[in-house]
Design an enzyme around this catalytic site. Structure first.
Site, short mmCIF file in Angstrom:
data_model
loop_
_atom_site.label_atom_id
_atom_site.label_comp_id
_atom_site.label_asym_id
_atom_site.label_seq_id
_atom_site.Cartn_x
_atom_site.Cartn_y
_atom_site.Cartn_z
N CYS A 264 0.85 -1.20 0.00
CA CYS A 264 0.00 0.00 0.00
C CYS A 264 0.88 1.25 0.00
O CYS A 264 0.70 2.17 0.80
CB CYS A 264 -0.93 0.01 1.21
N ALA A 265 1.86 1.26 -0.90
CA ALA A 265 2.96 2.22 -0.81
C ALA A 265 2.62 3.61 -1.33
O ALA A 265 3.23 4.60 -0.90
CB ALA A 265 4.17 1.68 -1.58
N PRO A 267 1.08 7.27 -2.02
CA PRO A 267 1.81 7.96 -3.08
C PRO A 267 3.32 8.01 -2.88
O PRO A 267 4.03 8.60 -3.69
CB PRO A 267 1.24 9.37 -3.05
N LYS A 270 6.15 7.35 2.72
CA LYS A 270 6.89 6.41 3.56
C LYS A 270 7.96 5.68 2.75
O LYS A 270 9.06 5.43 3.24
CB LYS A 270 5.93 5.43 4.23
N ASP A 288 1.14 -1.35 -4.80
CA ASP A 288 -0.15 -0.69 -4.56
C ASP A 288 -1.14 -1.26 -5.56
O ASP A 288 -0.76 -1.54 -6.71
CB ASP A 288 -0.05 0.83 -4.71
N CYS A 377 -3.65 5.16 10.04
CA CYS A 377 -3.90 6.52 10.51
C CYS A 377 -5.26 6.56 11.19
O CYS A 377 -5.98 7.56 11.13
CB CYS A 377 -3.81 7.54 9.38
#
Length: 425
Positions: A264-265, A267, A270, A288, A377
Protein backbone atom coordinates in the site's frame (compact mmCIF):
# COMPACT_ATOMS: atom_id res chain seq x y z
CA UNK A 1 -15.77 26.73 -17.73
CA UNK A 2 -13.61 29.77 -18.39
CA UNK A 3 -14.44 32.86 -16.42
CA UNK A 4 -15.98 31.06 -13.47
CA UNK A 5 -15.50 32.47 -10.00
CA UNK A 6 -14.28 30.60 -6.89
CA UNK A 7 -17.79 30.35 -5.44
CA UNK A 8 -19.11 28.74 -8.64
CA UNK A 9 -16.40 26.11 -8.54
CA UNK A 10 -17.02 25.59 -4.83
CA UNK A 11 -20.75 25.03 -5.22
CA UNK A 12 -20.21 22.61 -8.09
CA UNK A 13 -17.83 20.54 -5.98
CA UNK A 14 -20.27 20.57 -3.06
CA UNK A 15 -23.11 19.42 -5.33
CA UNK A 16 -21.02 16.47 -6.58
CA UNK A 17 -20.36 15.06 -3.12
CA UNK A 18 -21.75 11.66 -2.31
CA UNK A 19 -21.12 8.84 0.17
CA UNK A 20 -19.61 6.51 -2.45
CA UNK A 21 -17.92 8.96 -4.82
CA UNK A 22 -14.51 10.54 -4.79
CA UNK A 23 -13.29 12.38 -1.73
CA UNK A 24 -13.87 16.11 -1.87
CA UNK A 25 -10.13 16.80 -2.18
CA UNK A 26 -10.04 14.92 -5.49
CA UNK A 27 -13.27 16.55 -6.71
CA UNK A 28 -11.83 19.99 -6.03
CA UNK A 29 -8.50 19.18 -7.67
CA UNK A 30 -10.33 17.98 -10.78
CA UNK A 31 -12.52 21.09 -10.97
CA UNK A 32 -9.58 23.48 -10.58
CA UNK A 33 -7.76 22.06 -13.60
CA UNK A 34 -7.79 24.63 -16.37
CA UNK A 35 -8.84 27.55 -14.18
CA UNK A 36 -6.14 30.25 -14.14
CA UNK A 37 -7.07 31.45 -10.66
CA UNK A 38 -4.76 33.72 -8.73
CA UNK A 39 -3.30 32.10 -5.60
CA UNK A 40 -5.79 34.13 -3.52
CA UNK A 41 -8.82 32.94 -5.54
CA UNK A 42 -7.58 29.36 -5.49
CA UNK A 43 -7.14 29.54 -1.72
CA UNK A 44 -10.65 31.03 -1.33
CA UNK A 45 -12.17 28.22 -3.39
CA UNK A 46 -10.45 25.60 -1.26
CA UNK A 47 -11.40 27.37 1.97
CA UNK A 48 -15.06 27.51 0.93
CA UNK A 49 -15.23 23.84 -0.02
CA UNK A 50 -13.29 22.47 2.92
CA UNK A 51 -14.95 24.83 5.38
CA UNK A 52 -18.49 23.91 4.34
CA UNK A 53 -17.72 20.18 4.52
CA UNK A 54 -15.90 20.51 7.83
CA UNK A 55 -18.71 22.50 9.46
CA UNK A 56 -21.61 20.72 7.76
CA UNK A 57 -23.21 19.65 11.03
CA UNK A 58 -23.30 23.16 12.47
CA UNK A 59 -24.40 24.65 9.15
CA UNK A 60 -27.30 22.21 8.90
CA UNK A 61 -28.28 23.12 12.45
CA UNK A 62 -28.41 26.78 11.41
CA UNK A 63 -30.50 25.94 8.34
CA UNK A 64 -32.86 23.79 10.41
CA UNK A 65 -33.62 26.72 12.73
CA UNK A 66 -34.93 28.79 9.80
CA UNK A 67 -36.73 26.02 7.93
CA UNK A 68 -38.47 24.19 10.75
CA UNK A 69 -36.28 21.17 10.10
CA UNK A 70 -37.87 20.59 6.68
CA UNK A 71 -35.71 18.73 4.16
CA UNK A 72 -34.17 20.93 1.50
CA UNK A 73 -33.20 20.24 -2.08
CA UNK A 74 -29.52 19.14 -1.82
CA UNK A 75 -28.31 21.90 -4.16
CA UNK A 76 -30.33 24.55 -2.33
CA UNK A 77 -28.99 23.28 0.98
CA UNK A 78 -25.42 23.51 -0.38
CA UNK A 79 -26.09 27.13 -1.37
CA UNK A 80 -27.34 27.99 2.11
CA UNK A 81 -24.35 26.22 3.66
CA UNK A 82 -21.99 28.21 1.45
CA UNK A 83 -23.59 31.52 2.38
CA UNK A 84 -23.77 30.78 6.10
CA UNK A 85 -20.19 29.56 6.22
CA UNK A 86 -19.03 32.91 4.85
CA UNK A 87 -21.12 34.82 7.40
CA UNK A 88 -20.04 32.88 10.50
CA UNK A 89 -16.60 31.44 9.75
CA UNK A 90 -14.96 33.74 7.17
CA UNK A 91 -14.39 37.12 8.75
CA UNK A 92 -12.65 38.61 5.70
CA UNK A 93 -15.69 38.45 3.41
CA UNK A 94 -18.13 41.39 3.84
CA UNK A 95 -21.71 40.42 4.63
CA UNK A 96 -23.11 42.12 1.55
CA UNK A 97 -20.71 40.20 -0.71
CA UNK A 98 -21.55 36.85 0.89
CA UNK A 99 -25.30 37.45 0.52
CA UNK A 100 -25.16 38.92 -2.98
CA UNK A 101 -22.93 36.21 -4.43
CA UNK A 102 -25.00 33.41 -2.87
CA UNK A 103 -28.27 34.84 -4.16
CA UNK A 104 -26.81 35.31 -7.64
CA UNK A 105 -25.54 31.73 -7.57
CA UNK A 106 -29.03 30.55 -6.66
CA UNK A 107 -30.43 32.30 -9.73
CA UNK A 108 -27.76 30.88 -12.05
CA UNK A 109 -28.39 27.37 -10.74
CA UNK A 110 -32.11 27.50 -11.48
CA UNK A 111 -33.35 28.48 -8.02
CA UNK A 112 -34.57 31.94 -9.05
CA UNK A 113 -37.96 31.40 -7.42
CA UNK A 114 -36.20 30.68 -4.12
CA UNK A 115 -33.59 33.42 -4.32
CA UNK A 116 -35.73 35.52 -2.01
CA UNK A 117 -35.81 32.71 0.52
CA UNK A 118 -32.00 32.39 0.41
CA UNK A 119 -31.66 36.15 0.82
CA UNK A 120 -34.07 36.16 3.78
CA UNK A 121 -32.29 33.36 5.65
CA UNK A 122 -28.86 34.94 5.26
CA UNK A 123 -30.01 38.45 6.18
CA UNK A 124 -31.90 37.16 9.22
CA UNK A 125 -28.68 35.60 10.51
CA UNK A 126 -26.77 38.82 9.92
CA UNK A 127 -29.21 40.55 12.26
CA UNK A 128 -28.96 37.71 14.79
CA UNK A 129 -25.21 37.13 14.54
CA UNK A 130 -24.19 37.80 18.15
CA UNK A 131 -26.80 35.58 19.86
CA UNK A 132 -26.36 32.91 17.20
CA UNK A 133 -22.61 32.78 17.82
CA UNK A 134 -23.31 32.24 21.52
CA UNK A 135 -25.69 29.41 20.70
CA UNK A 136 -23.13 27.78 18.41
CA UNK A 137 -20.57 27.92 21.19
CA UNK A 138 -22.96 26.47 23.76
CA UNK A 139 -23.80 23.60 21.40
CA UNK A 140 -20.29 22.28 21.92
CA UNK A 141 -21.41 21.27 25.41
CA UNK A 142 -25.12 20.57 24.93
CA UNK A 143 -25.02 18.98 21.46
CA UNK A 144 -21.39 18.34 20.43
CA UNK A 145 -22.44 16.56 17.23
CA UNK A 146 -23.84 19.87 15.97
CA UNK A 147 -21.48 22.18 17.85
CA UNK A 148 -18.29 20.42 16.70
CA UNK A 149 -19.80 19.11 13.45
CA UNK A 150 -19.00 15.41 13.89
CA UNK A 151 -21.15 12.25 13.74
CA UNK A 152 -22.72 11.58 17.11
CA UNK A 153 -21.71 7.90 17.19
CA UNK A 154 -18.06 8.81 16.74
CA UNK A 155 -18.20 11.37 19.55
CA UNK A 156 -19.86 8.87 21.89
CA UNK A 157 -17.20 6.20 21.38
CA UNK A 158 -14.39 8.74 21.84
CA UNK A 159 -15.99 10.09 25.03
CA UNK A 160 -16.28 6.56 26.40
CA UNK A 161 -12.58 6.03 25.71
CA UNK A 162 -10.97 9.37 26.61
CA UNK A 163 -13.63 11.37 28.46
CA UNK A 164 -15.42 14.56 27.46
CA UNK A 165 -12.52 16.99 27.87
CA UNK A 166 -10.00 15.14 25.70
CA UNK A 167 -12.67 14.33 23.14
CA UNK A 168 -13.46 18.05 22.92
CA UNK A 169 -9.76 18.70 22.26
CA UNK A 170 -9.79 16.13 19.47
CA UNK A 171 -12.96 17.55 17.91
CA UNK A 172 -11.52 21.06 17.98
CA UNK A 173 -8.28 19.75 16.44
CA UNK A 174 -10.20 18.11 13.59
CA UNK A 175 -11.88 21.42 12.77
CA UNK A 176 -8.62 23.34 12.36
CA UNK A 177 -7.13 23.72 8.87
CA UNK A 178 -4.00 21.56 8.98
CA UNK A 179 -0.52 23.05 8.76
CA UNK A 180 1.79 22.07 5.91
CA UNK A 181 4.84 20.05 6.95
CA UNK A 182 7.88 19.24 4.85
CA UNK A 183 10.35 16.40 5.36
CA UNK A 184 13.92 17.09 4.28
CA UNK A 185 15.10 14.64 1.63
CA UNK A 186 18.70 13.92 2.55
CA UNK A 187 19.19 11.98 -0.69
CA UNK A 188 19.37 15.33 -2.51
CA UNK A 189 20.18 18.00 0.09
CA UNK A 190 20.99 18.75 3.71
CA UNK A 191 19.14 20.98 6.15
CA UNK A 192 21.46 23.96 5.71
CA UNK A 193 21.15 23.97 1.92
CA UNK A 194 17.38 23.47 2.02
CA UNK A 195 16.66 26.21 4.55
CA UNK A 196 18.94 28.66 2.72
CA UNK A 197 17.15 27.94 -0.54
CA UNK A 198 13.75 28.30 1.11
CA UNK A 199 14.75 31.75 2.35
CA UNK A 200 15.73 32.68 -1.19
CA UNK A 201 12.38 31.39 -2.46
CA UNK A 202 10.45 33.48 0.06
CA UNK A 203 9.19 30.79 2.43
CA UNK A 204 8.46 31.30 6.11
CA UNK A 205 9.10 28.11 8.05
CA UNK A 206 9.90 26.72 11.47
CA UNK A 207 11.70 23.56 12.48
CA UNK A 208 9.67 20.90 14.28
CA UNK A 209 11.28 18.03 16.21
CA UNK A 210 9.68 14.96 17.79
CA UNK A 211 11.12 12.01 19.66
CA UNK A 212 10.68 9.79 16.59
CA UNK A 213 12.10 12.29 14.07
CA UNK A 214 14.96 14.07 15.79
CA UNK A 215 16.13 17.56 14.74
CA UNK A 216 16.56 19.15 11.31
CA UNK A 217 14.24 16.76 9.50
CA UNK A 218 10.71 18.20 9.72
CA UNK A 219 9.68 21.80 9.08
CA UNK A 220 6.33 23.54 9.29
CA UNK A 221 5.81 25.78 6.27
CA UNK A 222 4.06 28.89 7.56
CA UNK A 223 3.86 30.90 4.32
CA UNK A 224 4.88 29.80 0.87
CA UNK A 225 4.16 30.15 -2.84
CA UNK A 226 2.53 27.17 -4.61
CA UNK A 227 4.91 24.38 -3.66
CA UNK A 228 5.03 22.78 -7.10
CA UNK A 229 6.41 26.05 -8.49
CA UNK A 230 9.47 25.99 -6.22
CA UNK A 231 12.83 24.91 -7.54
CA UNK A 232 13.52 23.19 -4.23
CA UNK A 233 10.39 21.08 -4.74
CA UNK A 234 11.09 20.30 -8.38
CA UNK A 235 14.65 19.28 -7.50
CA UNK A 236 13.36 16.86 -4.86
CA UNK A 237 14.85 18.52 -1.82
CA UNK A 238 11.75 17.91 0.33
CA UNK A 239 8.51 15.95 0.53
CA UNK A 240 5.25 17.18 2.05
CA UNK A 241 3.96 14.91 4.82
CA UNK A 242 2.74 15.06 8.41
CA UNK A 243 5.33 14.14 11.08
CA UNK A 244 3.10 11.28 12.27
CA UNK A 245 3.68 9.41 9.01
CA UNK A 246 7.39 9.07 9.78
CA UNK A 247 6.90 6.91 12.88
CA UNK A 248 6.22 3.68 10.97
CA UNK A 249 9.43 3.95 8.95
CA UNK A 250 11.43 4.78 12.07
CA UNK A 251 10.03 1.71 13.84
CA UNK A 252 10.92 -0.46 10.86
CA UNK A 253 14.48 0.93 11.13
CA UNK A 254 15.78 -0.22 7.73
CA UNK A 255 19.53 -0.55 7.29
CA UNK A 256 21.60 -0.12 4.12
CA UNK A 257 21.70 -3.33 2.11
CA UNK A 258 18.43 -4.79 3.44
CA UNK A 259 15.42 -5.83 1.37
CA UNK A 260 12.12 -4.12 2.22
CA UNK A 261 8.56 -4.72 1.06
CA UNK A 262 6.28 -1.67 1.26
CA UNK A 263 2.64 -2.63 0.80
CA UNK A 264 0.00 0.00 0.00
CA UNK A 265 2.96 2.22 -0.81
CA UNK A 266 1.45 5.03 -2.91
CA UNK A 267 1.81 7.96 -3.08
CA UNK A 268 5.28 7.27 -1.70
CA UNK A 269 5.89 9.36 1.40
CA UNK A 270 6.89 6.41 3.56
CA UNK A 271 8.58 4.62 0.66
CA UNK A 272 10.91 7.49 -0.15
CA UNK A 273 11.66 8.04 3.54
CA UNK A 274 12.66 4.37 3.80
CA UNK A 275 15.02 4.91 0.85
CA UNK A 276 16.39 7.97 2.63
CA UNK A 277 17.04 6.00 5.83
CA UNK A 278 18.82 3.32 3.80
CA UNK A 279 20.90 5.84 1.87
CA UNK A 280 19.56 4.28 -1.35
CA UNK A 281 21.55 1.13 -0.58
CA UNK A 282 19.45 -1.99 -0.66
CA UNK A 283 16.12 -2.85 -2.28
CA UNK A 284 12.60 -1.59 -1.66
CA UNK A 285 9.73 -3.33 -3.43
CA UNK A 286 6.77 -0.95 -3.49
CA UNK A 287 3.28 -2.25 -4.24
CA UNK A 288 -0.15 -0.69 -4.56
CA UNK A 289 -3.35 -2.09 -6.03
CA UNK A 290 -4.28 1.18 -7.79
CA UNK A 291 -2.25 1.73 -10.98
CA UNK A 292 -2.79 5.51 -11.07
CA UNK A 293 -1.51 5.82 -7.50
CA UNK A 294 1.47 3.64 -8.34
CA UNK A 295 2.30 5.99 -11.20
CA UNK A 296 2.31 8.88 -8.73
CA UNK A 297 4.67 6.93 -6.48
CA UNK A 298 7.06 6.40 -9.38
CA UNK A 299 6.97 10.12 -10.15
CA UNK A 300 7.79 10.96 -6.52
CA UNK A 301 10.64 8.46 -6.46
CA UNK A 302 12.14 10.03 -9.58
CA UNK A 303 11.83 13.55 -8.20
CA UNK A 304 13.31 12.59 -4.84
CA UNK A 305 16.06 10.39 -6.26
CA UNK A 306 14.91 7.20 -4.52
CA UNK A 307 16.73 4.88 -6.90
CA UNK A 308 16.54 1.75 -4.75
CA UNK A 309 12.74 1.55 -5.14
CA UNK A 310 11.13 -0.80 -7.63
CA UNK A 311 7.42 -1.20 -8.25
CA UNK A 312 6.59 -4.85 -8.36
CA UNK A 313 3.77 -7.25 -7.60
CA UNK A 314 6.03 -10.30 -7.73
CA UNK A 315 6.14 -12.29 -4.47
CA UNK A 316 9.42 -12.77 -2.67
CA UNK A 317 10.98 -12.80 0.77
CA UNK A 318 12.14 -9.70 2.60
CA UNK A 319 14.11 -8.65 5.65
CA UNK A 320 11.52 -6.02 6.53
CA UNK A 321 7.88 -5.40 5.61
CA UNK A 322 5.77 -2.29 6.06
CA UNK A 323 2.00 -2.81 6.04
CA UNK A 324 0.47 0.66 5.98
CA UNK A 325 -3.11 -0.54 5.82
CA UNK A 326 -6.16 1.25 4.36
CA UNK A 327 -8.27 2.44 7.29
CA UNK A 328 -11.08 4.70 8.49
CA UNK A 329 -8.80 7.79 8.58
CA UNK A 330 -10.15 8.83 11.98
CA UNK A 331 -6.69 10.06 12.98
CA UNK A 332 -6.51 12.47 10.03
CA UNK A 333 -9.99 14.00 9.94
CA UNK A 334 -8.62 17.53 9.82
CA UNK A 335 -6.94 16.62 6.50
CA UNK A 336 -9.62 14.31 5.05
CA UNK A 337 -12.43 16.75 5.63
CA UNK A 338 -15.34 14.60 4.46
CA UNK A 339 -14.08 11.31 5.93
CA UNK A 340 -16.07 11.98 9.12
CA UNK A 341 -19.31 11.93 7.12
CA UNK A 342 -18.43 8.84 5.07
CA UNK A 343 -17.36 6.39 7.77
CA UNK A 344 -20.14 4.37 9.42
CA UNK A 345 -19.92 2.20 12.57
CA UNK A 346 -20.25 -1.05 10.61
CA UNK A 347 -17.33 -0.01 8.41
CA UNK A 348 -14.90 -0.59 11.27
CA UNK A 349 -15.66 -4.31 11.22
CA UNK A 350 -15.26 -4.52 7.43
CA UNK A 351 -12.02 -2.57 7.52
CA UNK A 352 -10.55 -4.67 10.33
CA UNK A 353 -11.23 -7.86 8.35
CA UNK A 354 -9.37 -6.44 5.36
CA UNK A 355 -6.51 -5.27 7.55
CA UNK A 356 -6.18 -8.71 9.15
CA UNK A 357 -6.13 -10.38 5.73
CA UNK A 358 -3.48 -7.96 4.45
CA UNK A 359 -1.28 -8.50 7.51
CA UNK A 360 -1.56 -12.30 7.30
CA UNK A 361 -0.63 -12.34 3.60
CA UNK A 362 2.32 -10.02 4.18
CA UNK A 363 3.66 -12.32 6.90
CA UNK A 364 4.18 -15.07 4.32
CA UNK A 365 6.89 -12.97 2.65
CA UNK A 366 8.91 -12.14 5.78
CA UNK A 367 12.26 -13.87 6.29
CA UNK A 368 12.95 -15.53 9.67
CA UNK A 369 14.59 -12.94 11.89
CA UNK A 370 12.77 -10.17 10.06
CA UNK A 371 10.46 -7.43 11.32
CA UNK A 372 7.04 -6.42 10.03
CA UNK A 373 5.51 -3.06 10.95
CA UNK A 374 1.74 -2.61 10.83
CA UNK A 375 0.46 0.96 10.74
CA UNK A 376 -2.75 2.93 10.22
CA UNK A 377 -3.90 6.52 10.51
CA UNK A 378 -6.86 5.35 12.60
CA UNK A 379 -7.62 5.96 16.27
CA UNK A 380 -9.96 2.98 16.57
CA UNK A 381 -8.98 -0.11 18.55
CA UNK A 382 -10.82 -2.40 16.10
CA UNK A 383 -8.34 -1.38 13.38
CA UNK A 384 -5.26 -1.23 15.56
CA UNK A 385 -4.73 -3.22 18.77
CA UNK A 386 -7.43 -5.78 17.98
CA UNK A 387 -5.99 -6.52 14.54
CA UNK A 388 -2.52 -7.03 16.04
CA UNK A 389 -3.82 -9.21 18.91
CA UNK A 390 -5.75 -11.40 16.47
CA UNK A 391 -2.67 -11.74 14.26
CA UNK A 392 -0.51 -12.81 17.21
CA UNK A 393 -3.09 -15.41 18.26
CA UNK A 394 -3.17 -16.85 14.74
CA UNK A 395 0.60 -16.59 14.20
CA UNK A 396 2.20 -17.64 17.52
CA UNK A 397 5.70 -17.64 15.99
CA UNK A 398 5.61 -13.83 15.88
CA UNK A 399 6.49 -11.56 18.80
CA UNK A 400 5.25 -8.05 19.49
CA UNK A 401 8.32 -5.83 19.78
CA UNK A 402 6.33 -2.73 20.61
CA UNK A 403 3.36 -0.57 19.64
CA UNK A 404 2.49 3.09 19.88
CA UNK A 405 -0.55 5.28 19.28
CA UNK A 406 -0.02 8.94 18.40
CA UNK A 407 -2.94 11.08 19.57
CA UNK A 408 -3.49 14.62 18.29
CA UNK A 409 -4.38 15.98 21.73
CA UNK A 410 -1.24 14.43 23.24
CA UNK A 411 1.50 14.67 20.59
CA UNK A 412 0.18 17.57 18.52
CA UNK A 413 0.36 15.65 15.24
CA UNK A 414 -2.09 13.59 13.20
CA UNK A 415 -3.27 10.36 14.75
CA UNK A 416 -1.38 7.17 13.88
CA UNK A 417 -0.90 3.65 15.19
CA UNK A 418 2.26 1.58 14.72
CA UNK A 419 3.08 -1.97 15.87
CA UNK A 420 6.36 -3.84 15.24
CA UNK A 421 6.10 -7.62 14.89
CA UNK A 422 9.21 -9.83 14.78
CA UNK A 423 9.58 -13.34 13.39
CA UNK A 424 12.42 -15.00 15.33
CA UNK A 425 14.91 -17.23 13.52
Amino acid sequence: MAGEKPREIAIRVLRQRGPSGDYVEKLLERELIGHPFSPADRALCQELVYGVVRWQGALDWLIGRKTGGRAQNPSLRALLQLGLYQLFWLQRIPDHAAVHETVELAKRLGFGSQAGFVNAVLRAYIRERAPTKKMLESLKSTDPAAGYSHPGWLIERWQARWGAARTAQLLAWNNQPPPTYARLNTLNADAARLTTRWQEEGLEFEERAYDWTGPRLVFELRRHPPLASLGSFQDGWFYVQDPSTLLAAQQLNPQPGQSVLDLCAAPGGKTTYLAQLMGNRGRIAARDNQPERLQRLEENCRRLGATCVETTAAPGTFDLILVDAPCSNTGVLRRRVDARWRIQPQELTRLSRGQSTLLAKAALELKPGGTMVYSTCSLETEENEQVVRQFLEEHPAFELEGERQLLPFAEGVDGAYVAALRLPT
